[in-house]
Design a protein around this motif. Structure first.
Motif, PDB file in Angstrom:
ATOM      1  N   SER A  92       0.822  -1.207   0.000  1.00  0.00           N
ATOM      2  CA  SER A  92       0.000   0.000   0.000  1.00  0.00           C
ATOM      3  C   SER A  92       0.858   1.259   0.000  1.00  0.00           C
ATOM      4  CB  SER A  92      -0.919   0.006   1.223  1.00  0.00           C
ATOM      5  OG  SER A  92      -0.153   0.067   2.412  1.00  0.00           O
ATOM      6  N   ASP A  93       0.249   2.384  -0.377  1.00  0.00           N
ATOM      7  CA  ASP A  93       0.955   3.666  -0.385  1.00  0.00           C
ATOM      8  C   ASP A  93       1.427   4.045   1.010  1.00  0.00           C
ATOM      9  OD1 ASP A  93       0.576   3.917  -3.098  1.00  0.00           O
ATOM     10  OD2 ASP A  93      -1.151   5.258  -2.933  1.00  0.00           O
ATOM     11  N   VAL A  94       0.584   3.802   2.024  1.00  0.00           N
ATOM     12  CA  VAL A  94       0.962   4.202   3.377  1.00  0.00           C
ATOM     13  C   VAL A  94       2.124   3.348   3.891  1.00  0.00           C
ATOM     14  CG1 VAL A  94      -0.688   2.731   4.626  1.00  0.00           C
ATOM     15  CG2 VAL A  94       0.063   4.903   5.632  1.00  0.00           C
ATOM     16  N   ALA A  95       2.174   2.077   3.479  1.00  0.00           N
ATOM     17  CA  ALA A  95       3.304   1.228   3.867  1.00  0.00           C
ATOM     18  C   ALA A  95       4.592   1.714   3.214  1.00  0.00           C
ATOM     19  CB  ALA A  95       3.032  -0.225   3.495  1.00  0.00           C
ATOM     20  N   ARG A  96       4.498   2.117   1.957  1.00  0.00           N
ATOM     21  CA  ARG A  96       5.686   2.657   1.286  1.00  0.00           C
ATOM     22  C   ARG A  96       6.119   3.965   1.929  1.00  0.00           C
ATOM     23  NH1 ARG A  96       3.086   0.515  -3.413  1.00  0.00           N
ATOM     24  NH2 ARG A  96       2.092   2.524  -3.870  1.00  0.00           N
ATOM     25  N   LEU A  97       5.137   4.777   2.365  1.00  0.00           N
ATOM     26  CA  LEU A  97       5.463   6.035   3.034  1.00  0.00           C
ATOM     27  C   LEU A  97       6.230   5.786   4.329  1.00  0.00           C
ATOM     28  CD1 LEU A  97       5.246   9.092   3.553  1.00  0.00           C
ATOM     29  CD2 LEU A  97       2.999   8.644   4.591  1.00  0.00           C
ATOM     30  N   ILE A  98       5.713   4.911   5.180  1.00  0.00           N
ATOM     31  CA  ILE A  98       6.378   4.696   6.465  1.00  0.00           C
ATOM     32  C   ILE A  98       7.726   4.004   6.277  1.00  0.00           C
ATOM     33  CG2 ILE A  98       5.374   2.444   7.076  1.00  0.00           C
ATOM     34  CD1 ILE A  98       5.961   5.504   9.383  1.00  0.00           C
ATOM     35  N   SER A  99       7.849   3.200   5.236  1.00  0.00           N
ATOM     36  CA  SER A  99       9.144   2.582   4.940  1.00  0.00           C
ATOM     37  C   SER A  99      10.179   3.651   4.613  1.00  0.00           C
ATOM     38  CB  SER A  99       9.010   1.605   3.774  1.00  0.00           C
ATOM     39  OG  SER A  99      10.266   1.074   3.416  1.00  0.00           O
ATOM     40  N   THR A 100       9.753   4.651   3.850  1.00  0.00           N
ATOM     41  CA  THR A 100      10.644   5.754   3.519  1.00  0.00           C
ATOM     42  C   THR A 100      11.009   6.563   4.762  1.00  0.00           C
ATOM     43  OG1 THR A 100       9.753   5.940   1.284  1.00  0.00           O
ATOM     44  CG2 THR A 100      10.851   7.891   2.185  1.00  0.00           C
ATOM     45  N   LEU A 101      10.007   6.860   5.585  1.00  0.00           N
ATOM     46  CA  LEU A 101      10.247   7.708   6.756  1.00  0.00           C
ATOM     47  C   LEU A 101      11.097   7.000   7.805  1.00  0.00           C
ATOM     48  CD1 LEU A 101       6.725   9.335   7.231  1.00  0.00           C
ATOM     49  CD2 LEU A 101       8.666  10.141   5.862  1.00  0.00           C
ATOM     50  N   ALA A 102      10.795   5.711   8.040  1.00  0.00           N
ATOM     51  CA  ALA A 102      11.535   4.952   9.049  1.00  0.00           C
ATOM     52  C   ALA A 102      12.845   4.399   8.512  1.00  0.00           C
ATOM     53  CB  ALA A 102      10.660   3.811   9.576  1.00  0.00           C
ATOM     54  N   ASP A 103      13.023   4.490   7.200  1.00  0.00           N
ATOM     55  CA  ASP A 103      14.230   3.998   6.534  1.00  0.00           C
ATOM     56  C   ASP A 103      14.419   2.498   6.760  1.00  0.00           C
ATOM     57  OD1 ASP A 103      16.454   4.257   4.919  1.00  0.00           O
ATOM     58  OD2 ASP A 103      17.809   4.671   6.586  1.00  0.00           O
ATOM     59  N   HIS A 150       9.532  14.964   2.482  1.00  0.00           N
ATOM     60  CA  HIS A 150       8.741  14.124   1.572  1.00  0.00           C
ATOM     61  C   HIS A 150       7.492  14.869   1.093  1.00  0.00           C
ATOM     62  CE1 HIS A 150       7.302  10.277  -0.054  1.00  0.00           C
ATOM     63  NE2 HIS A 150       6.112  10.665   0.368  1.00  0.00           N
ATOM     64  N   LEU A 151       6.768  15.449   2.012  1.00  0.00           N
ATOM     65  CA  LEU A 151       5.526  16.119   1.615  1.00  0.00           C
ATOM     66  C   LEU A 151       5.776  17.441   0.923  1.00  0.00           C
ATOM     67  CD1 LEU A 151       3.196  15.430   4.694  1.00  0.00           C
ATOM     68  CD2 LEU A 151       3.452  14.131   2.577  1.00  0.00           C
ATOM     69  N   GLY A 152       6.788  18.153   1.386  1.00  0.00           N
ATOM     70  CA  GLY A 152       7.085  19.438   0.765  1.00  0.00           C
ATOM     71  C   GLY A 152       7.609  19.296  -0.640  1.00  0.00           C
ATOM     72  N   ALA A 153       8.368  18.216  -0.889  1.00  0.00           N
ATOM     73  CA  ALA A 153       8.987  18.045  -2.203  1.00  0.00           C
ATOM     74  C   ALA A 153       8.032  17.464  -3.227  1.00  0.00           C
ATOM     75  CB  ALA A 153      10.228  17.164  -2.081  1.00  0.00           C
ATOM     76  N   ARG A 154       7.193  16.530  -2.783  1.00  0.00           N
ATOM     77  CA  ARG A 154       6.417  15.768  -3.750  1.00  0.00           C
ATOM     78  C   ARG A 154       4.941  16.158  -3.762  1.00  0.00           C
ATOM     79  NH1 ARG A 154       7.295   9.576  -2.949  1.00  0.00           N
ATOM     80  NH2 ARG A 154       5.751   9.655  -4.604  1.00  0.00           N
ATOM     81  N   GLY A 155       4.455  16.681  -2.611  1.00  0.00           N
ATOM     82  CA  GLY A 155       3.040  17.054  -2.573  1.00  0.00           C
ATOM     83  C   GLY A 155       2.099  15.893  -2.498  1.00  0.00           C
ATOM     84  N   ASP A 156       2.613  14.687  -2.221  1.00  0.00           N
ATOM     85  CA  ASP A 156       1.733  13.535  -2.059  1.00  0.00           C
ATOM     86  C   ASP A 156       2.443  12.547  -1.153  1.00  0.00           C
ATOM     87  OD1 ASP A 156       3.561  11.904  -3.498  1.00  0.00           O
ATOM     88  OD2 ASP A 156       2.654  12.559  -5.388  1.00  0.00           O
TER      89      ASP A 156
END
Length: 390
Positions: A313-324, A383-389
């Motif tokens: 899911s998108d949210v799983a990919r998001l947290i993977s990016t944030l938590a590295d 992440h949010l500032g650069a991509r807007g999503d």
């Protein structure tokens, strides 16, 4: 109040509010509201029925689109009877650890979120960040429900939610649900010398508890296992029992509280329905043959759904990016995440600290965990500032 407080300084202030679930959280909520107001951020407060508690909702960034929710609960469990060696509601620093009730569960996360607010504000985000701070999570995820109800009426549903429960900043995509029930048995008293003339409420309750144990053993069968969780099966347990007044009186009342911690996909209501059927068909007929006025009543205590978020899911990919990291896991305890997810808001759990310290005397969070959470939230800004999503 300084707007440049770091997460440690904010945690010290948050621990100082004794927000045990049985008490009000308004002093903490007002502190957060004032802190945000100093930075030009408005807050919405959603009070409980008697006005003694409140949730806080605030949006940083544009309000005309969905955003990412950073969610945490403000209440903590009691300290009564626990052998604390430091003041429970004052922060104590020792050996790289910060002690105090709620330090890890979960004021540490809230402190990090608040410390990041100046960065959120300065970033001029294209995708908003929402702050959701709730009351009464520890007694059944009660307060957050009014936040979710509010969101259902908003034109722009959040696109993701990060619940900051302590996971040592490991991304968590799943947890069990919970059903809590109180059973009250009304028997018929008499002198214990003539016990067969009465209806023993404790013995009836014991039969029901034995039935619960049998159900739990059945659910533990390997055929029902889900190895993503520990324990890998739905569990049933009785946690409280009370009844009787004197040894020479057949007890007329007994109550006991029981719970189901259910794997995603298992309906905990099946256990309650089986217990009700057992009471109606086997126990009550025998009880009422002795005394028609006897009864067995069931009262709901707590209920919240489990969480299962797909790794793709998108949210799983998001947290993977944030938590590295992408070594997704599950936890045994419950969170408000299942309610957000059930409302159509994709949700993950990831926060600083370890639940091994939660609910215990001398609860603490490692300073290193706060620092890592601070860094994770700065990655969210980029992440949010650069991509807007997300």
């Amino acid at each position: 109040m300084s707007t440049s407080l770091n997460s440690q300084a904010l945690l010290e202030k948050l621990i100082g509010f004794a927000t045990v679930s049985r008490d009000s959280n308004l002093a903490l909520i007002e502190f957060v509201r004032d802190y945000l107001a100093e930075q030009g951020i408005d807050s919405e407060l959603i009070h409980n029925e008697d006005g003694s508690k409140a949730n806080l909702w605030a949006t940083i960034g544009p309000a005309d689109r969905g955003g990412v929710v950073l969610s945490g609960h403000t209440d903590v469990v009691p300290v009564d009877g626990q052998p604390w060696t430091v003041p429970a509601f004052e922060m104590t620093e020792r050996d790289g650890k910060l002690y105090g009730r709620g330090s890890t569960d979960m004021k540490g996360y809230i402190a990090c979120v608040l410390a990041a607010v100046p960065s959120f504000k300065a970033a001029e985000l294209e995708t908003p960040i929402h702050l959701a701070f709730s009351y009464d999570e520890e007694v059944g995820c009660l307060g957050v429900r009014s936040i979710i109800s509010m969101l259902e009426d908003r034109p722009h549903r959040p696109i993701a939610c990060i619940i900051g429960e302590p996971t040592e900043l490991k991304p968590v995509l799943g947890h069990k649900g919970k059903l809590g029930v109180r059973c009250q048995v009304k028997g018929a008293p008499c002198h214990s010398a003539y016990a067969p003339e009465g209806v023993n409420a404790i013995e009836t309750a014991a039969k029901m508890i034995t039935k619960l144990t049998e159900i739990g053993e059945r659910l533990a069968d390997p055929a029902h296992h889900d190895e993503r969780f520990y324990p890998p099966f739905s569990t049933v347990q009785t946690g409280v029992i009370e009844g009787g007044r004197a040894l020479n009186i057949v007890p007329s009342e007994c109550r006991f509280d029981w719970e189901v911690r259910s794997l995603p996909g298992f309906d905990a209501g099946e256990v309650e329905r089986e217990m009700r059927d057992y009471a109606d068909t086997e126990l009550l007929p025998r009880m009422r043959a002795v005394e028609p006025d006897t009864d067995i009543r069931f009262e709901p205590l707590q209920a919240y759904p489990g969480l299962t978020t797909e790794a793709s899911s998108d949210v799983a990919r998001l947290i993977s990016t944030l938590a590295d990291r992408d070594d997704f896991g599950t936890v045994a305890y419950g969170t408000e995440g299942g309610l957000f997810h059930e409302a159509g808001i994709p949700t993950v759990v990831c926060g600083p600290g370890c639940m091994d310290q939660g609910h215990k005397p001398d609860e603490f969070i490692a300073i290193e965990q706060l620092e890592r959470c601070d860094a994770m939230l700065q990655r969210l800004v980029k992440h949010l500032g650069a991509r807007g999503d997300s």
